[in-house]
Design a protein around this motif. Structure first.
Motif, short mmCIF file in Angstrom:
data_model
loop_
_atom_site.label_atom_id
_atom_site.label_comp_id
_atom_site.label_asym_id
_atom_site.label_seq_id
_atom_site.Cartn_x
_atom_site.Cartn_y
_atom_site.Cartn_z
N VAL A 27 0.87 -1.27 0.16
CA VAL A 27 -0.04 0.15 -0.03
C VAL A 27 0.88 1.18 0.03
O VAL A 27 0.60 2.34 -0.97
CB VAL A 27 -0.74 0.05 1.13
CG1 VAL A 27 -1.65 1.32 1.36
CG2 VAL A 27 -2.23 -1.11 1.05
N LEU A 28 1.87 1.19 0.76
CA LEU A 28 2.84 2.33 0.99
C LEU A 28 3.57 2.72 -0.37
O LEU A 28 3.82 3.52 -0.92
CB LEU A 28 3.92 2.12 2.02
CG LEU A 28 3.34 2.42 3.30
CD1 LEU A 28 4.11 2.08 4.37
CD2 LEU A 28 2.57 3.82 3.46
N ARG A 29 3.87 1.49 -1.05
CA ARG A 29 4.79 1.57 -2.37
C ARG A 29 3.75 1.81 -3.53
O ARG A 29 4.13 2.91 -4.31
CB ARG A 29 5.14 0.14 -2.50
CG ARG A 29 6.43 0.23 -3.89
CD ARG A 29 6.79 -1.14 -4.09
NE ARG A 29 6.11 -2.31 -4.16
CZ ARG A 29 5.66 -2.68 -5.44
NH1 ARG A 29 5.98 -1.84 -6.64
NH2 ARG A 29 4.97 -3.75 -5.62
N GLU A 30 2.70 1.67 -3.41
CA GLU A 30 1.75 1.94 -4.64
C GLU A 30 0.78 3.05 -4.66
O GLU A 30 0.31 3.64 -5.38
CB GLU A 30 0.63 0.33 -4.79
CG GLU A 30 1.34 -0.56 -5.39
CD GLU A 30 1.86 -0.62 -6.89
OE1 GLU A 30 1.15 0.16 -7.65
OE2 GLU A 30 2.91 -1.15 -7.18
N ALA A 39 -6.65 -4.06 -1.36
CA ALA A 39 -6.33 -5.09 -0.51
C ALA A 39 -6.87 -6.17 -0.98
O ALA A 39 -6.46 -7.34 -0.88
CB ALA A 39 -6.74 -4.68 0.96
N ALA A 40 -8.20 -6.23 -1.55
CA ALA A 40 -8.81 -7.29 -2.12
C ALA A 40 -8.08 -8.05 -3.04
O ALA A 40 -8.12 -9.35 -3.34
CB ALA A 40 -10.23 -7.00 -2.39
N GLN A 41 -7.77 -7.09 -3.82
CA GLN A 41 -6.67 -7.67 -5.15
C GLN A 41 -5.59 -8.49 -4.68
O GLN A 41 -5.00 -9.46 -5.13
CB GLN A 41 -6.53 -6.72 -6.04
CG GLN A 41 -7.41 -6.00 -6.85
CD GLN A 41 -7.36 -4.86 -7.84
OE1 GLN A 41 -6.38 -4.17 -7.37
NE2 GLN A 41 -8.21 -4.56 -8.75
N TYR A 42 -5.04 -7.83 -3.56
CA TYR A 42 -3.59 -8.21 -3.26
C TYR A 42 -3.61 -9.57 -2.48
O TYR A 42 -2.90 -10.76 -2.77
CB TYR A 42 -3.01 -7.12 -2.13
CG TYR A 42 -1.83 -7.77 -1.20
CD1 TYR A 42 -0.58 -7.44 -1.90
CD2 TYR A 42 -1.92 -8.18 -0.03
CE1 TYR A 42 0.74 -8.15 -0.94
CE2 TYR A 42 -0.75 -8.76 0.59
CZ TYR A 42 0.56 -8.54 -0.06
OH TYR A 42 1.55 -8.87 0.63
#
Length: 66
Positions: A27-30, A39-42
């Motif tokens: 999340v911090l990177r993207e 988060a769902a995709q991750y």
């Protein structure tokens, strides 16, 4: 503002901390605009990797926490 506090001990499942750290890092990177969808995709990608016979990130993370 007060926050209710309970001294109940809660046990975090093995591998959970590592799993959330991985999500946080991505999340911090993207920097997604929709964190919930991201988060769902991750987690969907992790599930697909596990089902394809790859490594299980939760089991792997649990080994790192020991």
């Amino acid at each position: 503002m007060s926050i209710a506090y309970s001294n109940a001990n809660m046990r975090v499942p093995a591998g959970f901390r590592n799993l959330l750290e991985g999500l946080s890092r991505e999340v911090l990177r993207e920097q997604p605009t929709n964190v919930v969808a991201f988060a769902a995709q991750y987690f969907q990608k992790l599930l697909e990797q596990r089902e394809a016979g790859g490594t299980d990130p939760v089991a792997w993370g649990a080994m790192l926490e020991d």
